[in-house]
Design a protein around this motif. Sequence first.
Motif, PDB file in Angstrom:
ATOM      1  N   ASN A   1       0.855  -1.179   0.000  1.00 18.26           N
ATOM      2  CA  ASN A   1       0.000   0.000   0.000  1.00 18.26           C
ATOM      3  C   ASN A   1       0.896   1.236   0.000  1.00 18.26           C
ATOM      4  N   VAL A   2       1.476   1.558  -1.166  1.00 23.18           N
ATOM      5  CA  VAL A   2       2.372   2.700  -1.305  1.00 23.18           C
ATOM      6  C   VAL A   2       1.710   3.723  -2.219  1.00 23.18           C
ATOM      7  N   ASN A   3       1.669   4.962  -1.775  1.00 23.51           N
ATOM      8  CA  ASN A   3       1.085   6.058  -2.548  1.00 23.51           C
ATOM      9  C   ASN A   3       2.212   6.960  -3.025  1.00 23.51           C
ATOM     10  N   ILE A   4       2.162   7.375  -4.280  1.00 25.96           N
ATOM     11  CA  ILE A   4       3.223   8.210  -4.840  1.00 25.96           C
ATOM     12  C   ILE A   4       2.601   9.450  -5.476  1.00 25.96           C
ATOM     13  N   ILE A   5       3.095  10.618  -5.073  1.00 21.35           N
ATOM     14  CA  ILE A   5       2.749  11.882  -5.704  1.00 21.35           C
ATOM     15  C   ILE A   5       3.968  12.250  -6.553  1.00 21.35           C
ATOM     16  N   GLY A   6       3.856  12.083  -7.843  1.00 20.53           N
ATOM     17  CA  GLY A   6       4.991  12.224  -8.736  1.00 20.53           C
ATOM     18  C   GLY A   6       5.437  13.651  -8.971  1.00 20.53           C
ATOM     19  N   SER A   7       6.649  13.762  -9.488  1.00 18.80           N
ATOM     20  CA  SER A   7       7.214  15.049  -9.853  1.00 18.80           C
ATOM     21  C   SER A   7       6.325  15.703 -10.902  1.00 18.80           C
ATOM     22  N   GLY A   8       6.075  16.993 -10.757  1.00 19.81           N
ATOM     23  CA  GLY A   8       5.212  17.717 -11.672  1.00 19.81           C
ATOM     24  C   GLY A   8       3.755  17.725 -11.246  1.00 19.81           C
ATOM     25  N   THR A   9       3.429  16.996 -10.179  1.00 20.96           N
ATOM     26  CA  THR A   9       2.065  16.968  -9.665  1.00 20.96           C
ATOM     27  C   THR A   9       1.930  17.967  -8.531  1.00 20.96           C
ATOM     28  N   SER A  10       0.837  18.717  -8.539  1.00 17.63           N
ATOM     29  CA  SER A  10       0.562  19.692  -7.489  1.00 17.63           C
ATOM     30  C   SER A  10      -0.805  19.396  -6.896  1.00 17.63           C
ATOM     31  N   ILE A  11      -0.865  19.251  -5.573  1.00 17.55           N
ATOM     32  CA  ILE A  11      -2.119  18.962  -4.892  1.00 17.55           C
ATOM     33  C   ILE A  11      -2.438  20.077  -3.915  1.00 17.55           C
ATOM     34  N   GLN A  12      -3.660  20.592  -4.015  1.00 16.35           N
ATOM     35  CA  GLN A  12      -4.159  21.599  -3.087  1.00 16.35           C
ATOM     36  C   GLN A  12      -5.213  20.906  -2.223  1.00 16.35           C
ATOM     37  N   GLY A  13      -4.864  20.584  -0.993  1.00 14.17           N
ATOM     38  CA  GLY A  13      -5.797  19.890  -0.114  1.00 14.17           C
ATOM     39  C   GLY A  13      -5.086  18.848   0.727  1.00 14.17           C
ATOM     40  N   ASP A  14      -5.846  18.204   1.599  1.00 12.20           N
ATOM     41  CA  ASP A  14      -5.287  17.243   2.537  1.00 12.20           C
ATOM     42  C   ASP A  14      -5.174  15.856   1.918  1.00 12.20           C
ATOM     43  N   ILE A  15      -4.143  15.122   2.349  1.00  9.16           N
ATOM     44  CA  ILE A  15      -3.956  13.732   1.954  1.00  9.16           C
ATOM     45  C   ILE A  15      -3.962  12.906   3.236  1.00  9.16           C
ATOM     46  N   VAL A  16      -4.884  11.953   3.319  1.00 10.14           N
ATOM     47  CA  VAL A  16      -4.961  11.052   4.468  1.00 10.14           C
ATOM     48  C   VAL A  16      -4.966   9.639   3.910  1.00 10.14           C
ATOM     49  N   CYS A  17      -4.001   8.813   4.351  1.00  9.44           N
ATOM     50  CA  CYS A  17      -3.920   7.454   3.852  1.00  9.44           C
ATOM     51  C   CYS A  17      -3.428   6.518   4.944  1.00  9.44           C
ATOM     52  N   GLU A  18      -3.508   5.233   4.686  1.00 14.30           N
ATOM     53  CA  GLU A  18      -3.102   4.220   5.659  1.00 14.30           C
ATOM     54  C   GLU A  18      -1.670   3.756   5.436  1.00 14.30           C
ATOM     55  N   GLY A  19      -1.221   3.719   4.182  1.00 13.80           N
ATOM     56  CA  GLY A  19       0.088   3.164   3.848  1.00 13.80           C
ATOM     57  C   GLY A  19       1.154   4.222   3.681  1.00 13.80           C
ATOM     58  N   ASP A  20       2.325   3.764   3.239  1.00 16.85           N
ATOM     59  CA  ASP A  20       3.445   4.666   2.983  1.00 16.85           C
ATOM     60  C   ASP A  20       3.081   5.636   1.870  1.00 16.85           C
ATOM     61  N   ILE A  21       3.709   6.805   1.917  1.00 13.66           N
ATOM     62  CA  ILE A  21       3.490   7.796   0.858  1.00 13.66           C
ATOM     63  C   ILE A  21       4.821   8.461   0.518  1.00 13.66           C
ATOM     64  N   ARG A  22       5.076   8.613  -0.770  1.00 10.99           N
ATOM     65  CA  ARG A  22       6.259   9.325  -1.244  1.00 10.99           C
ATOM     66  C   ARG A  22       5.775  10.521  -2.033  1.00 10.99           C
ATOM     67  N   ILE A  23       6.370  11.679  -1.719  1.00  9.07           N
ATOM     68  CA  ILE A  23       5.965  12.925  -2.369  1.00  9.07           C
ATOM     69  C   ILE A  23       7.165  13.504  -3.108  1.00  9.07           C
ATOM     70  N   ASP A  24       7.055  13.502  -4.444  1.00  6.96           N
ATOM     71  CA  ASP A  24       8.078  14.114  -5.290  1.00  6.96           C
ATOM     72  C   ASP A  24       7.542  15.364  -5.961  1.00  6.96           C
ATOM     73  N   GLY A  25       6.257  15.634  -5.798  1.00  3.62           N
ATOM     74  CA  GLY A  25       5.636  16.836  -6.336  1.00  3.62           C
ATOM     75  C   GLY A  25       5.405  17.858  -5.238  1.00  3.62           C
ATOM     76  N   GLN A  26       4.349  18.663  -5.389  1.00  6.47           N
ATOM     77  CA  GLN A  26       4.034  19.703  -4.420  1.00  6.47           C
ATOM     78  C   GLN A  26       2.676  19.430  -3.775  1.00  6.47           C
ATOM     79  N   VAL A  27       2.620  19.591  -2.455  1.00  5.64           N
ATOM     80  CA  VAL A  27       1.370  19.446  -1.721  1.00  5.64           C
ATOM     81  C   VAL A  27       1.188  20.668  -0.846  1.00  5.64           C
ATOM     82  N   ASN A  28      -0.002  21.260  -0.925  1.00  4.28           N
ATOM     83  CA  ASN A  28      -0.345  22.382  -0.062  1.00  4.28           C
ATOM     84  C   ASN A  28      -1.512  21.917   0.795  1.00  4.28           C
TER      85      ASN A  28
END
Length: 151
Positions: A21-48
Motif C-alpha cells: 500500500n504505497v502512494n506516490i505523488i509524482g514530480s510535476g504533480t501539485s495537490i491543493q488539499g489534505d492527503i490522508v492514507c493508511e500506507g506509505d506515501i512518497r511525495i516528489d511533487g508539491q502538496v499544499n
Amino acid sequence: MFNSNNRSTKGESKSIMPSSNVNIIGSGTSIQGDIVCEGDIRIDGQVNGLVSTKAKIVVGPEGEITGDLVCQSADILGRVTGIIKVEELLFLKANALVKGDVYTAHFEMEPTAKFNGRCYMEPDEAPAAGSREVNNGRSFVKEEAATGEEA
C-alpha cells in the motif's frame, strides 16, 4: 502474468496487483488539499495541505510540502514548511529544508540539512493536525494563540 485462470470462482476476486500500500505523488504533480492514507506515501511533487498516514512519509529531493505532516516515521530530502509530528524517527537527509516545529521521539539529521524551528521530543504533546491559524502571515497554534504566545 495476465492469465485468465486467475479468475476466482464463487464471485470472489483475486488481485493481480501487488498487495503493498504505497502512494506516490509524482514530480510535476501539485495537490491543493489534505492527503490522508493508511500506507506509505512518497511525495516528489508539491502538496499544499495536511499529509497524514499511519505509516511512513518520504519527501523526495524535488518534493515540497506546505502544511502539516503526521506519520509513524519520515525521511525528508526536500522542503517542508509546517508542523511535523512523527511518532518514531524523523530523518532529515542532506539537502532537506524544514521550516516549522517538530514533535518526534527520535530525530536524526545530516550535517548539510537545514532546520528552522523548535524540536519537541514528546510527540504526544503535539497540537492536533491542522489546528493552526494564520494571522498576518504568521502561524499560531490555536491553544497558544489564545494566550498570545507564538507557536
